[in-house]
Design an enzyme around this catalytic site. Structure first.
Site, PDB file in Angstrom:
ATOM      1  N   SER A  55       0.822  -1.211   0.000  1.00 15.75           N
ATOM      2  CA  SER A  55       0.000   0.000   0.000  1.00 15.75           C
ATOM      3  C   SER A  55       0.858   1.263   0.000  1.00 15.75           C
ATOM      4  O   SER A  55       0.337   2.358  -0.138  1.00 15.75           O
ATOM      5  CB  SER A  55      -0.924   0.014   1.226  1.00 15.75           C
ATOM      6  OG  SER A  55      -0.159  -0.048   2.413  1.00 15.75           O
ATOM      7  N   HIS A  64      -2.697  -3.513  -5.729  1.00 12.65           N
ATOM      8  CA  HIS A  64      -3.097  -2.955  -4.433  1.00 12.65           C
ATOM      9  C   HIS A  64      -4.603  -3.102  -4.205  1.00 12.65           C
ATOM     10  O   HIS A  64      -5.413  -2.395  -4.805  1.00 12.65           O
ATOM     11  CB  HIS A  64      -2.687  -1.478  -4.369  1.00 12.65           C
ATOM     12  CG  HIS A  64      -3.055  -0.814  -3.088  1.00 12.65           C
ATOM     13  ND1 HIS A  64      -3.385   0.521  -3.007  1.00 12.65           N
ATOM     14  CD2 HIS A  64      -3.167  -1.294  -1.817  1.00 12.65           C
ATOM     15  CE1 HIS A  64      -3.680   0.827  -1.755  1.00 12.65           C
ATOM     16  NE2 HIS A  64      -3.560  -0.261  -1.021  1.00 12.65           N
ATOM     17  N   GLU A 111      -5.784  -1.204  -7.533  1.00 11.49           N
ATOM     18  CA  GLU A 111      -4.810  -0.422  -8.302  1.00 11.49           C
ATOM     19  C   GLU A 111      -3.759  -1.373  -8.871  1.00 11.49           C
ATOM     20  O   GLU A 111      -3.130  -2.131  -8.125  1.00 11.49           O
ATOM     21  CB  GLU A 111      -4.119   0.611  -7.406  1.00 11.49           C
ATOM     22  CG  GLU A 111      -5.000   1.785  -7.016  1.00 11.49           C
ATOM     23  CD  GLU A 111      -4.271   2.791  -6.126  1.00 11.49           C
ATOM     24  OE1 GLU A 111      -4.220   3.973  -6.488  1.00 11.49           O
ATOM     25  OE2 GLU A 111      -3.752   2.384  -5.064  1.00 11.49           O
ATOM     26  N   ASN A 124      -4.191   6.304  -2.086  1.00  7.73           N
ATOM     27  CA  ASN A 124      -3.672   6.683  -0.764  1.00  7.73           C
ATOM     28  C   ASN A 124      -3.044   8.075  -0.779  1.00  7.73           C
ATOM     29  O   ASN A 124      -3.055   8.782   0.227  1.00  7.73           O
ATOM     30  CB  ASN A 124      -2.646   5.654  -0.277  1.00  7.73           C
ATOM     31  CG  ASN A 124      -3.330   4.434   0.311  1.00  7.73           C
ATOM     32  OD1 ASN A 124      -4.526   4.444   0.574  1.00  7.73           O
ATOM     33  ND2 ASN A 124      -2.584   3.368   0.516  1.00  7.73           N
TER      34      ASN A 124
END
Length: 709
Positions: free
Chosen positions: A429, A450, A462, A500
């Site tokens: 991540s 991800h 992702e 993120n």
């Protein structure tokens, strides 16, 4: 040039005619405005032919009945009058079908959704196959619309007000057995005898409508206006609580049903057409339809630089924790691909199997899946504490701790144990994929994959390509993620990737506002009111305060000072506050938590050394958090992290719950006006500091009057 027909009428010796719908050149049937003339001519022909004793409506497609109306028709509507005419045209055609003197039976196999279900509702009886592909529903609310082909009138009359509202307000789809129980269909049979059963129903002649069994409560509430008003009022309250008034469609659905039952079907259809037209022209529906088209377009993109994906016949997951167990589970149950889970101890493997079993047990209990089907899926999952049985894997998904040295070891192990073509996908991540690939002798096979937690619920993944990742690896990984039921977006390597990275600044700003004296509850309430599913403090508790603390320094070191988290937040970890996972965070958990709702743990203010002061206006508070996310999303496009605004919108909506009615960060920036956004960022920069400095892309777009779409 003669147009190919969509509808074919054939006659049986027994006097039953079969009307087959088959849209030429399409994999699924969708209703289009231009079909009205063709259907009208066929109905006139049926009325004139006295040898026809009954009609069966079926699909010429092998796996679908009618998937709905063609949504692209709505984009051609210039005015409300155009949209209203579309709805009224549907009313007219369905009324002609319903008005036939002979029995009309719909034989349903595969998706029967939206306008497709409204078409079936206009038939006198319905029979569907027991196939898992068969699902019935009116999902228009998910596009900011309402069922505009008479659905708001016929559905409540068929299955009752409360059940019809539940279907229309949620957009949920029901399976064959549920449809039978609801009274939505008259019978459920194997697909092999579907047409035969429908013909027999038509031969039986027109029957008085089957009176639905009602409970005493249903009789008291639905049989009179006062009782129905209680249902409508309760539904309105629940809808507002969930939508915060951001979505106009639910209230209009309730009004259509109310007026139709109180004033009659003619009035109900008139209200339905007017409300449908209003909704088509709303920015909320336009944004939600744009998302639908974006996802449809994305699904068609299967090749990368002209390279087609290779099929994944076997997968391996390294790590049996929550993420590993979730990834293995969706690989077996959704993708139906054999998966081998590798962990260092038997406990981890047991946890992964238990996790998957728990997920498959739910549909078994609801009778959506047989025990035999569940066991067959579970048999696709095998386990090992060594690397036995992994050599023929097409993809290995690593889901171990965020430790670079450990991931380097995983890469070396996989390259030693598997084939030269095996893809190594890391579910990191925060760690850049290029750093993980640095230990690989075949870096072209290394990619990021991800997932978001919980894996089985979160739709986004992702796919992260570093500079050396091959097009073949990207294409195959995207195809694998789609088979798992995910919506993948391809992003380039970089700290925090896309989701993120934009989330971090939003969360940091919320933390800053908390330290300035805003209360936890007010912060969360403001962002939920804006349209997010949960507020930032709730989200931090759910994700884990410790997880946020690990990611923040990585982002700061790679991307700069604007990612620095408030230093006061270190005190939360010193007080052992990790969030829900250890029952200690911003909110109260465990035995002390209230049975309904949430309660802030007021001791958190003392830990942070703050005292909540007067609440800031909600819109101003939300603006400060969201504007950071918008600026960073634009910066990600500028940096090449995402390839287009479309992917950025899909990633934000599916990854962090950005409000769908706004269409995503980029569509929302267009709505605000890029110049207005830059001016707002500059005001914030003057008031609060350099973290609000507008990115170069936004400044140049504002100067040139450009938009993202």
């Amino acid at each position: 040039m003669k147009m190919e027909k969509t509808f074919t009428l054939s006659r049986n010796d027994n006097g039953i005619a079969i009307l087959t719908m088959d849209v030429v050149g399409e994999t699924m049937n969708t209703l289009k405005a231009e079909f009205a003339t063709e259907i009208g001519a066929i109905i006139a022909e049926i009325n004139q032919d006295k040898s026809i004793k009954g009609l069966v409506l079926t699909s010429g497609k092998p796996d679908s009945f009618v998937a709905g109306a063609d949504i692209s028709m709505l984009d051609s509507c210039q005015t409300q009058a155009d949209a209203k005419a579309l709805s009224q045209q549907g009313h007219q055609v369905f009324a002609q079908l319903e008005g036939l003197a002979i029995p009309v039976v719909a034989a349903i196999h595969g998706p029967c959704l939206g306008g497709g279900l409204e078409l079936a509702l206009a038939c006198h009886r319905r029979v569907c196959s027991d196939d898992s592909k068969t699902q019935l529903g009116v999902p228009e609310v998910q596009l900011g619309l309402l069922p505009g082909g008479g659905g708001t009138q016929r559905l409540p009359r068929l299955i009752g007000v409360a059940k019809a509202l539940d279907m229309m307000l949620t957009g949920k789809q029901v399976r064959p057995k549920q449809a039978l129980k609801l009274g939505l269909v008259d019978d459920v049979v194997p697909a092999t005898i579907l047409l035969q059963t429908a013909v027999e129903m038509a031969l039986a002649g027109k029957k008085a409508r089957h009176v639905r069994k009602q409970t005493l409560v249903e009789k008291l509430l639905e049989g009179n206006r006062a009782g129905r008003n209680i249902i409508f009022d309760q539904a309105s309250k629940q809808v507002f609580k969930k939508t915060q008034g951001n979505y106009p469609a639910p209230a209009k659905i309730i009004d259509c049903v109310r007026q139709g039952l109180d004033k009659g079907m003619t009035k109900g259809l008139e209200v339905e057409a007017s409300h449908f037209a209003d909704l088509v022209m709303t920015p909320e529906s336009a944004a939600m339809r744009s998302l639908f088209f974006a996802i449809t377009e994305m699904k068609k993109e299967t090749e990368v630089d002209g390279v087609a994906p290779k099929k994944v016949n076997k997968a391996v997951v390294l790590g049996g924790g929550l993420m590993g167990g979730g990834i293995a589970s969706v690989t077996a149950t959704k993708a139906k691909v054999p998966v081998r889970v590798k962990d260092i101890n038997e406990q981890g493997l047991s946890n992964a199997l238990a996790y998957a079993y728990k997920l498959t047990e739910k549909p078994v209990k609801r009778r959506h899946m047989t025990v035999a089907a569940r066991d067959k899926l579970m048999a696709l999952m095998t386990t090992t504490t060594s690397y036995s049985g992994v050599k023929d894997a097409d993809i290995v998904v690593e889901a171990v701790f965020e430790d670079l040295a450990l991931k380097h070891q995983m890469v070396k192990d996989v390259e030693r144990e598997c084939s030269a073509e095996t893809i190594f996908a890391s579910n990191t991540s925060s760690l850049p994929i290029a750093q993980i690939a640095a230990a690989a002798s075949r870096p072209e096979n290394v990619i990021g994959l991800h997932y978001f937690s919980p894996v089985e619920k979160m739709p986004l993944v992702e796919v992260i390509a570093h500079k050396g990742t091959s097009p073949q690896t990207i294409a195959s990984t995207v195809a694998f993620a789609r088979k798992q039921g995910k919506t993948p977006i391809v992003v380039q390597d970089g700290a925090g990737f896309y989701v993120n990275r934009i989330l971090a600044l939003y969360m940091n700003e919320a933390a800053q506002l908390l330290l300035e004296g805003q209360s936890v509850a007010h912060l969360d309430k403001a962002l939920v009111k804006f349209g997010f599913p949960v507020g930032p403090m709730t989200l931090l508790d759910e994700v884990g305060i410790d997880v946020g603390a690990k990611i923040s320094p990585i982002l700061e070191s790679e991307l700069g000072q604007r990612f620095k988290a408030p230093s006061a937040f270190a005190r939360l970890l010193e007080d052992d506050r990790k969030g829900r996972k250890n029952g200690k965070g911003f909110y109260v958990y465990g035995d002390k938590a209230p049975k309904k709702g949430k309660q802030v743990d007021d001791s958190v203010y003392q830990v942070l050394g703050i005292k909540p002061s007067a609440d800031m206006e909600m819109s101003s508070l939300a603006d400060r958090c969201v504007i950071q996310m918008l600026n960073e999303a634009a910066r990600c496009l500028e940096d090449g992290i995402i390839s287009c605004a479309r992917d950025g919108d899909i990633g934000a909506i599916f990854g962090i719950g950005f409000p769908p009615f706004l269409g995503g960060p980029f569509r929302y920036m267009d709505t605000l006006g890029i110049a207005n956004l830059v001016a707002s960022l500059e005001r914030h920069q003057a008031n609060f500091g350099e973290r609000f400095t507008p990115c170069d892309l936004l400044k140049s777009m504002a100067a040139e009057g450009k938009t993202f779409f």
